[in-house]
Design a protein around this motif. Structure first.
Motif, PDB file in Angstrom:
ATOM      1  N   PRO A   1     -24.380   4.129 -56.952  1.00  0.00           N
ATOM      2  CA  PRO A   1     -23.135   3.463 -56.564  1.00  0.00           C
ATOM      3  C   PRO A   1     -23.058   2.044 -57.116  1.00  0.00           C
ATOM      4  N   LEU A   2     -21.866   1.627 -57.469  1.00  0.00           N
ATOM      5  CA  LEU A   2     -21.627   0.269 -57.946  1.00  0.00           C
ATOM      6  C   LEU A   2     -20.888  -0.556 -56.908  1.00  0.00           C
ATOM      7  N   GLN A   3     -20.811  -0.019 -55.690  1.00  0.00           N
ATOM      8  CA  GLN A   3     -20.184  -0.737 -54.592  1.00  0.00           C
ATOM      9  C   GLN A   3     -20.865  -0.296 -53.305  1.00  0.00           C
ATOM     10  N   ASP A   4     -20.501  -0.886 -52.178  1.00  0.00           N
ATOM     11  CA  ASP A   4     -21.150  -0.539 -50.910  1.00  0.00           C
ATOM     12  C   ASP A   4     -21.043   0.954 -50.621  1.00  0.00           C
ATOM     13  N   PHE A   5     -19.856   1.512 -50.825  1.00  0.00           N
ATOM     14  CA  PHE A   5     -19.622   2.922 -50.567  1.00  0.00           C
ATOM     15  C   PHE A   5     -18.359   3.362 -51.295  1.00  0.00           C
ATOM     16  N   CYS A   6     -18.221   4.678 -51.407  1.00  0.00           N
ATOM     17  CA  CYS A   6     -17.022   5.270 -52.014  1.00  0.00           C
ATOM     18  C   CYS A   6     -16.697   6.497 -51.191  1.00  0.00           C
ATOM     19  N   VAL A   7     -16.041   6.287 -50.066  1.00  0.00           N
ATOM     20  CA  VAL A   7     -15.721   7.386 -49.155  1.00  0.00           C
ATOM     21  C   VAL A   7     -14.800   8.376 -49.858  1.00  0.00           C
ATOM     22  N   ALA A   8     -15.220   9.627 -49.896  1.00  0.00           N
ATOM     23  CA  ALA A   8     -14.485  10.646 -50.643  1.00  0.00           C
ATOM     24  C   ALA A   8     -13.140  10.960 -50.007  1.00  0.00           C
ATOM     25  N   MET A   9     -12.166  11.197 -50.855  1.00  0.00           N
ATOM     26  CA  MET A   9     -10.854  11.666 -50.402  1.00  0.00           C
ATOM     27  C   MET A   9     -10.372  12.716 -51.384  1.00  0.00           C
ATOM     28  N   LYS A  10      -9.508  13.594 -50.903  1.00  0.00           N
ATOM     29  CA  LYS A  10      -9.068  14.713 -51.729  1.00  0.00           C
ATOM     30  C   LYS A  10      -8.181  14.265 -52.887  1.00  0.00           C
ATOM     31  N   LYS A  11      -7.285  13.310 -52.621  1.00  0.00           N
ATOM     32  CA  LYS A  11      -6.388  12.830 -53.668  1.00  0.00           C
ATOM     33  C   LYS A  11      -6.258  11.318 -53.586  1.00  0.00           C
ATOM     34  N   PRO A  12      -6.157  10.652 -54.717  1.00  0.00           N
ATOM     35  CA  PRO A  12      -5.983   9.193 -54.685  1.00  0.00           C
ATOM     36  C   PRO A  12      -4.562   8.841 -54.283  1.00  0.00           C
ATOM     37  N   MET A  13      -4.406   7.649 -53.704  1.00  0.00           N
ATOM     38  CA  MET A  13      -3.081   7.196 -53.305  1.00  0.00           C
ATOM     39  C   MET A  13      -2.372   6.556 -54.505  1.00  0.00           C
ATOM     40  N   VAL A  14      -2.086   7.402 -55.472  1.00  0.00           N
ATOM     41  CA  VAL A  14      -1.392   6.941 -56.678  1.00  0.00           C
ATOM     42  C   VAL A  14      -0.135   7.785 -56.822  1.00  0.00           C
ATOM     43  N   TRP A  15       0.976   7.183 -56.546  1.00  0.00           N
ATOM     44  CA  TRP A  15       2.229   7.931 -56.534  1.00  0.00           C
ATOM     45  C   TRP A  15       2.972   7.836 -57.866  1.00  0.00           C
ATOM     46  N   ALA A  16       2.481   6.998 -58.759  1.00  0.00           N
ATOM     47  CA  ALA A  16       3.208   6.779 -60.017  1.00  0.00           C
ATOM     48  C   ALA A  16       2.848   7.800 -61.084  1.00  0.00           C
ATOM     49  N   CYS A  17       1.853   8.631 -60.824  1.00  0.00           N
ATOM     50  CA  CYS A  17       1.416   9.545 -61.870  1.00  0.00           C
ATOM     51  C   CYS A  17       1.077  10.896 -61.264  1.00  0.00           C
ATOM     52  N   PHE A  18       2.099  11.665 -60.902  1.00  0.00           N
ATOM     53  CA  PHE A  18       1.877  12.972 -60.310  1.00  0.00           C
ATOM     54  C   PHE A  18       1.254  13.932 -61.315  1.00  0.00           C
TER      55      PHE A  18
ATOM     56  N   GLY B   1     -17.808  14.907 -57.877  1.00  0.00           N
ATOM     57  CA  GLY B   1     -17.429  13.583 -57.422  1.00  0.00           C
ATOM     58  C   GLY B   1     -16.050  13.608 -56.793  1.00  0.00           C
ATOM     59  N   LYS B   2     -15.654  12.500 -56.203  1.00  0.00           N
ATOM     60  CA  LYS B   2     -14.377  12.418 -55.502  1.00  0.00           C
ATOM     61  C   LYS B   2     -13.695  11.095 -55.828  1.00  0.00           C
ATOM     62  N   PHE B   3     -12.420  11.018 -55.470  1.00  0.00           N
ATOM     63  CA  PHE B   3     -11.717   9.746 -55.525  1.00  0.00           C
ATOM     64  C   PHE B   3     -12.148   8.898 -54.335  1.00  0.00           C
ATOM     65  N   CYS B   4     -12.119   7.604 -54.487  1.00  0.00           N
ATOM     66  CA  CYS B   4     -12.542   6.702 -53.418  1.00  0.00           C
ATOM     67  C   CYS B   4     -11.391   6.316 -52.495  1.00  0.00           C
ATOM     68  N   LYS B   5     -11.670   6.325 -51.221  1.00  0.00           N
ATOM     69  CA  LYS B   5     -10.729   5.860 -50.221  1.00  0.00           C
ATOM     70  C   LYS B   5     -10.699   4.336 -50.234  1.00  0.00           C
ATOM     71  N   ASP B   6      -9.545   3.771 -49.981  1.00  0.00           N
ATOM     72  CA  ASP B   6      -9.405   2.313 -49.900  1.00  0.00           C
ATOM     73  C   ASP B   6     -10.380   1.782 -48.849  1.00  0.00           C
ATOM     74  N   PRO B   7     -11.291   0.880 -49.219  1.00  0.00           N
ATOM     75  CA  PRO B   7     -12.277   0.357 -48.255  1.00  0.00           C
ATOM     76  C   PRO B   7     -11.647  -0.206 -46.985  1.00  0.00           C
ATOM     77  N   GLN B   8     -10.428  -0.709 -47.102  1.00  0.00           N
ATOM     78  CA  GLN B   8      -9.762  -1.254 -45.919  1.00  0.00           C
ATOM     79  C   GLN B   8      -9.348  -0.158 -44.941  1.00  0.00           C
ATOM     80  N   GLN B   9      -9.292   1.095 -45.429  1.00  0.00           N
ATOM     81  CA  GLN B   9      -8.881   2.211 -44.582  1.00  0.00           C
ATOM     82  C   GLN B   9     -10.072   3.007 -44.047  1.00  0.00           C
TER      83      GLN B   9
END
Length: 238
Positions: A27-44, A55-63
């Motif tokens: 890891p290159l950060q404290d953690f990368c909590v896995a999520m099914k899809k990234p919160m990117v709405w501009a590129c469906f 591997g997985k997409f990372c959840k926003d650390p604030q969430q």
């Protein structure tokens, strides 16, 4: 000549890089909590073509919350009434999203009295270290072919508190040789170690492996292969 040296060095570095990336990433950060899809709405379109390689997409650390790092019920005995008499409860990145990129996971194995078996299997991405909590287990693994061509079997009878290691990728098993239930806990060096149960994979593949392949490989009559391929191969991994 200099150009040739540069080419050789480049090939060696490329090979070294490929070998280095053959295990879970650091890891290159404290953690990368896995999520099914990234919160990117501009590129469906990007999402529909996303590639996952263990591997997985990372959840926003604030969430991130404590739930992302938590699993409950590991102490609860499992049903061992399956045909093989065992039940494996995996706790990997699928159960704890916070394990993503951390290179570790767990499993609880419950065994029915005398004869409960965790069948010969491999973890293609992980070394396993197992500790017996209850009961008596006969465990072992088979080496890859040695210089003389042999596949050496290494075994040990384990009692509560004993620890045994199964090297990455090697075929291994555990058998309850006691008269009571047995329980073991395993730690694996991957967030998603994978499991290939040998009999299930060979005789229960979908679609089936050509019987002629198995007849020659196992040097048995085709009727034996046909019989085995018609069996219901259960999976003891939850």
């Amino acid at each position: 000549m200099e150009g040739l040296k540069f080419l050789v060095v480049s090939v060696v570095l490329a090979l070294a890089s490929s070998f280095a990336s053959a295990s879970d990433p650091s890891p290159l950060q404290d953690f990368c909590v896995a999520m099914k899809k990234p919160m990117v709405w501009a590129c469906f379109k990007c999402l529909s073509h996303a590639l996952f390689v263990n591997g997985k997409f990372c959840k926003d650390p604030q969430q991130v919350t404590e739930k992302d790092f938590f699993f409950s019920g590991f102490n609860v005995p499992r049903d061992t009434s399956s045909p093989v008499g065992s039940n494996v409860t995996a706790v990997n990145v699928a159960q704890i999203p916070g394990l993503n990129t951390l290179g570790i996971s767990l499993a609880r194995i419950d065994f029915a009295p005398y004869g409960g078996l965790n069948p010969p299997h491999t973890h293609p991405r992980a070394t396993e270290i197992l500790v017996v909590v209850e009961g008596t287990l006969y465990v072992g693994f088979v080496t890859s072919n040695l210089a003389n061509g042999d596949n050496r079997l290494i075994t040990k009878v384990l009692n509560p508190g004993d620890v045994f290691v199964f090297p990455v990728g090697l075929i291994h098993f555990q058998l309850n040789v006691g008269k009571t239930n047995a329980v073991a806990l395993a730690s694996l060096s991957s967030q998603n170690p994978g499991v290939i149960t040998i009999a299930n994979a060979v005789f229960g593949a979908d679609p089936p492996i050509n019987p002629n392949v198995l007849t020659k490989a196992f040097q048995v009559d085709k009727k034996v292969v046909d019989y085995l391929q018609k069996q219901f191969w259960t999976d003891n991994n939850n």
